[in-house]
Design an enzyme around this catalytic site. Structure first.
Site, short mmCIF file in Angstrom:
data_model
loop_
_atom_site.label_atom_id
_atom_site.label_comp_id
_atom_site.label_asym_id
_atom_site.label_seq_id
_atom_site.Cartn_x
_atom_site.Cartn_y
_atom_site.Cartn_z
CB CYS A 1 19.00 -2.00 46.00
SG CYS A 1 18.45 -0.44 45.08
CG ASP B 1 25.53 1.83 42.67
OD1 ASP B 1 25.19 1.05 43.72
OD2 ASP B 1 24.77 2.43 41.95
P1 RI2 Z 1 22.67 -2.38 38.24
C1 RI2 Z 1 21.55 0.89 42.26
O1 RI2 Z 1 21.60 2.27 42.50
C2 RI2 Z 1 21.96 0.03 43.34
O2 RI2 Z 1 22.77 0.43 44.19
C3 RI2 Z 1 22.10 -1.14 42.61
O3 RI2 Z 1 22.37 -2.09 43.26
C4 RI2 Z 1 23.18 -0.69 41.70
O4 RI2 Z 1 22.63 0.62 41.16
C5 RI2 Z 1 23.63 -1.49 40.42
O5 RI2 Z 1 22.28 -1.66 39.63
P2 RI2 Z 1 20.44 3.46 42.42
O6 RI2 Z 1 20.79 3.82 40.96
O7 RI2 Z 1 23.57 -1.96 37.30
O8 RI2 Z 1 18.98 2.79 42.58
O9 RI2 Z 1 22.91 -4.01 38.42
O10 RI2 Z 1 20.72 4.46 43.24
O11 RI2 Z 1 21.16 -2.38 37.53
#
Ligand code: RI2
Length: 322
Positions: free
Chosen positions: A137, A206
């Site tokens: 991701c 998350d």
């Molecule tokens: P940071 C994102 O979710 C991904 O799951 C990623 O690993 C997590 O948030 C943490 O991201 P989405 O918003 O806070 O893409 O480390 O659904 O940037």
């Protein structure tokens, strides 16, 4: 230093706009949506036109509820919004409450950005010359670790998974390439295939649960299982505002399901085909080698003590981050 705190797009003004931007994933990433939620609550207080403290507290609760309804899984949003608003509930006057919320939001935004930078510095130390790493991701914390390791002169190769259906992995590939990191984009289904060559996995989070389980982008748990099977280190880069006080009292973490249209466009499958699109999963603590936080590196079983220290005995989700 990897720039992590991206202010919310200036096109976003007000609570409804911020909630819509988070819901539609125009603002995404657990840390970024937490800062966007905090900024929206702070702006709400700064621009408040009501005349009584009671009216403000009622309107503040409505604003919080609207933001928190935008995405259910990342507890960072809940912790950011609650930390921003917390000071209003002990204020004696409307003016005190407005100031408390505005400054609370600023404090959360600043401290959460510093946390991501601290994780980048701490995590970078675990990347060695010649390593092959993999990330899933697009996590500003995990990407920050890799960019900081490169900035310190470490020579390593990185795999970035595409991360269907939103393909956030392409953002990661672009960010790493722009920083000069040797990065290879792979399909999610190739993760186990390459894992025999991988030394270390770095992912974001998350929500971290009180038992050390990690809620992250769908597919994380199978990457963690593959890392376990092939002996690769599996590190979760998670700021402590992603630790969930609500899970101390046993509250389950809701796993967001998004529209099936993210998986198949209209007409690609007949109407009789159902589509199930959960966008997060849970990695058990046994598959997590370590949590890399702004307070240091810890075993997943330390999550409970972090929560008690940050939220006190009432860690049943009754207070925000201090
Ligand atoms: P940071 C994102 O979710 C991904 O799951 C990623 O690993 C997590 O948030 C943490 O991201 P989405 O918003 O806070 O893409 O480390 O659904 O940037």
């Amino acid at each position: 230093m990897y720039i992590t705190a991206q202010p919310i797009p200036h096109a976003v003004t007000g609570i409804a706009d911020a909630a819509a931007a988070i819901r539609d994933m125009r603002i995404r990433g657990a840390g970024r949506i937490a800062r966007a939620g905090a900024e929206a609550i702070g702006s709400f207080a700064r621009g408040y036109g009501g005349s009584s403290l009671e009216e403000f507290l009622r309107d503040l609760d409505g604003a919080k509820a609207e933001i928190l309804a935008s995405r259910p899984t990342a507890v960072s949003l809940w912790n950011g919004v609650c930390a921003s608003a917390a000071g209003a509930y002990g204020a004696a006057t409307l003016g005190e409450a407005l100031e408390a919320v505005a400054s609370g939001a600023d404090r959360f935004i600043e401290s959460s950005s510093r946390a991501v930078e601290a994780i980048s510095e701490i995590g970078a130390r675990s990347v060695s010359d010649g390593d092959t790493v993999l990330t899933h991701c697009n996590s500003s914390a995990a990407v920050g670790v890799l960019i900081e390791a490169h900035r310190r002169g470490r020579s390593f190769k990185a795999y970035a998974t595409e991360t269907r259906p939103w393909r956030q992995g392409l953002v990661t590939a672009r960010e790493l390439a722009a920083a000069g990191v040797d990065v290879t984009l792979i399909a999610d289904s190739a993760a186990r295939h390459v894992m025999k060559r991988v030394d270390r996995v770095f992912v974001g989070a998350d929500t971290v649960m009180s038992d050390g389980s990690v809620v992250n982008k769908i597919g994380t748990s199978q990457i963690a299982a593959a890392a376990r099977d092939f002996g690769a280190d599996f590190a979760v880069c998670a700021e402590t505002y992603k630790f969930s006080p609500k899970t101390v009292s046993g509250e389950p973490v809701p796993i967001e399901e998004r529209d099936g249209g993210e998986l198949a466009k209209a007409g690609e499958v007949p109407p009789s085909v159902k589509i199930y699109n959960p966008v997060f999963d849970v990695t058990p603590p046994g598959d997590v080698s370590r949590l890399i936080t702004e307070e240091g590196v810890m075993h997943p079983s330390a999550a409970y003590s972090v929560l008690l220290r940050r939220f006190g005995a009432g860690a049943a989700g009754l207070g925000g981050i201090t």
